[in-house]
Design a protein around this motif. Structure first.
Motif, PDB file in Angstrom:
ATOM      1  N   UNK A 198       6.322  -9.186   8.782  1.00  0.00           N
ATOM      2  CA  UNK A 198       7.534  -9.905   9.153  1.00  0.00           C
ATOM      3  C   UNK A 198       8.785  -9.041   9.064  1.00  0.00           C
ATOM      4  N   UNK A 199       8.766  -8.049   8.212  1.00  0.00           N
ATOM      5  CA  UNK A 199       9.985  -7.284   7.966  1.00  0.00           C
ATOM      6  C   UNK A 199       9.827  -5.778   8.225  1.00  0.00           C
ATOM      7  N   UNK A 217       5.773  -4.067   2.230  1.00  0.00           N
ATOM      8  CA  UNK A 217       5.766  -3.533   0.863  1.00  0.00           C
ATOM      9  C   UNK A 217       4.978  -4.412  -0.105  1.00  0.00           C
ATOM     10  N   UNK A 218       4.024  -5.171   0.418  1.00  0.00           N
ATOM     11  CA  UNK A 218       3.198  -6.023  -0.436  1.00  0.00           C
ATOM     12  C   UNK A 218       1.717  -5.683  -0.341  1.00  0.00           C
ATOM     13  N   UNK A 219       1.289  -5.111   0.764  1.00  0.00           N
ATOM     14  CA  UNK A 219      -0.113  -4.750   0.928  1.00  0.00           C
ATOM     15  C   UNK A 219      -0.204  -3.406   1.640  1.00  0.00           C
ATOM     16  N   UNK A 220      -1.127  -2.566   1.200  1.00  0.00           N
ATOM     17  CA  UNK A 220      -1.331  -1.249   1.807  1.00  0.00           C
ATOM     18  C   UNK A 220      -2.765  -1.152   2.320  1.00  0.00           C
ATOM     19  N   UNK A 221      -2.900  -0.560   3.499  1.00  0.00           N
ATOM     20  CA  UNK A 221      -4.211  -0.314   4.088  1.00  0.00           C
ATOM     21  C   UNK A 221      -4.452   1.188   4.075  1.00  0.00           C
ATOM     22  N   UNK A 261       1.085   0.144  -4.393  1.00  0.00           N
ATOM     23  CA  UNK A 261       1.842  -0.041  -3.143  1.00  0.00           C
ATOM     24  C   UNK A 261       3.215   0.604  -3.253  1.00  0.00           C
ATOM     25  N   UNK A 262       3.892   0.408  -4.388  1.00  0.00           N
ATOM     26  CA  UNK A 262       5.220   1.014  -4.576  1.00  0.00           C
ATOM     27  C   UNK A 262       5.142   2.535  -4.555  1.00  0.00           C
ATOM     28  N   UNK A 316       5.732   7.773   1.359  1.00  0.00           N
ATOM     29  CA  UNK A 316       6.157   7.663   2.757  1.00  0.00           C
ATOM     30  C   UNK A 316       7.639   8.002   2.890  1.00  0.00           C
ATOM     31  N   UNK A 317       8.456   7.494   1.989  1.00  0.00           N
ATOM     32  CA  UNK A 317       9.895   7.757   2.061  1.00  0.00           C
ATOM     33  C   UNK A 317      10.196   9.247   1.907  1.00  0.00           C
TER      34      UNK A 317
END
Length: 257
Positions: free
Chosen positions: A66-67, A146-150, A171-172, A178-179
């Protein structure tokens, strides 16, 4: 290339390879730690998706975004490892849908990956996603809101199996990785001539010139109203226009209409 330049390039390549391996090892350790805490009932367990179900599962997760979506992807690596092109076409369709609906899609790939992806479209930066180029991605990844990672089971190819990670600590950490790479990456659109209209904004300009409402324009372009409004703002900023009417005038002067 003289000897000094060649040696400098080799040193840079060696350092980049070492950094990549360090990051991959850190990810593996983080997953092991997460599994330990999951067994204690402290953190959410990681789900393993077998190869035959990966495509459908990945598409389902991308539709829940969604975001924001953060990604490491490089289609050239998949092609080199024998992943069928039809599978990549499926991924490309999912990415175009995400780029149309999700406000922020950030993909990191390599220049080789971007070139080999041209006929497929997995890297959707020309459809509204944002991208950065680095010499080689450290692993493949998709982080949704930012809640689930694949993650691929082998960190390289989703086709071989996938991990669904919901542990907020892991995840964090993946978001931070990534950042870090994003901040050092190269914008693939940096070489685009300033007078050129980005392809993903062309339908928006067409809707503006026809005077469509945001609701009608969003329906025509297949975008959410929020994403359409965001792209209108981007178009106005690109043209230096203070209003939609002025945007039409300035676009005509540039020959975009």
């Amino acid at each position: 290339m003289d000897r000094g330049t060649r040696q400098a390039a080799q040193a840079t390549g060696t350092a980049a390879a070492a950094k990549r391996e360090d990051i991959r090892e850190a990810v593996a350790q983080a997953l092991d730690e997460s599994a330990f805490h999951a067994n204690q009932g402290i953190r959410p367990p990681t789900l393993v998706v077998p190869p035959p179900q990966v495509g459908h599962a990945a598409a389902r997760f991308s539709r829940t975004a969604r975001h924001e979506m953060l990604m490491f992807d490089d289609p050239s690596g998949c092609l080199d490892q024998g992943v069928p092109e039809r599978k990549l076409v499926h991924v490309a369709n999912c990415m175009r849908g995400a780029a149309a609906q999700v406000p922020a899609v950030r993909q990191i790939t390599s220049r080789q990956g971007l070139l080999r992806d041209a006929p497929i479209g997995t890297i959707a930066w020309q459809q509204g996603a944002h991208a950065r180029l680095i010499p080689r991605i450290p692993f493949r990844l998709s982080v949704i809101d930012r809640t689930v990672a694949l993650l691929p089971l082998d960190l390289d190819v989703f086709y071989n199996g996938m991990l669904v990670v919901r542990d907020p600590v892991v995840v964090a950490a993946l978001v931070r990785v990534h950042q870090g790479w994003w901040s050092s990456g190269e914008d693939p659109g940096a070489d685009r001539p300033a007078h050129e209209l980005p392809g993903y904004l062309a339908p928006v300009l067409g809707c503006l010139t026809e005077g469509l409402t945001d609701a009608a324009a969003a329906a025509r372009t297949g975008l959410s109203r929020r994403t359409y409004a965001r792209r209108v703002s981007e178009l106005l900023a690109l043209l230096g226009a203070a209003s939609r009417f002025q945007a039409g005038v300035l676009a005509a002067r540039r020959g975009w209409l």
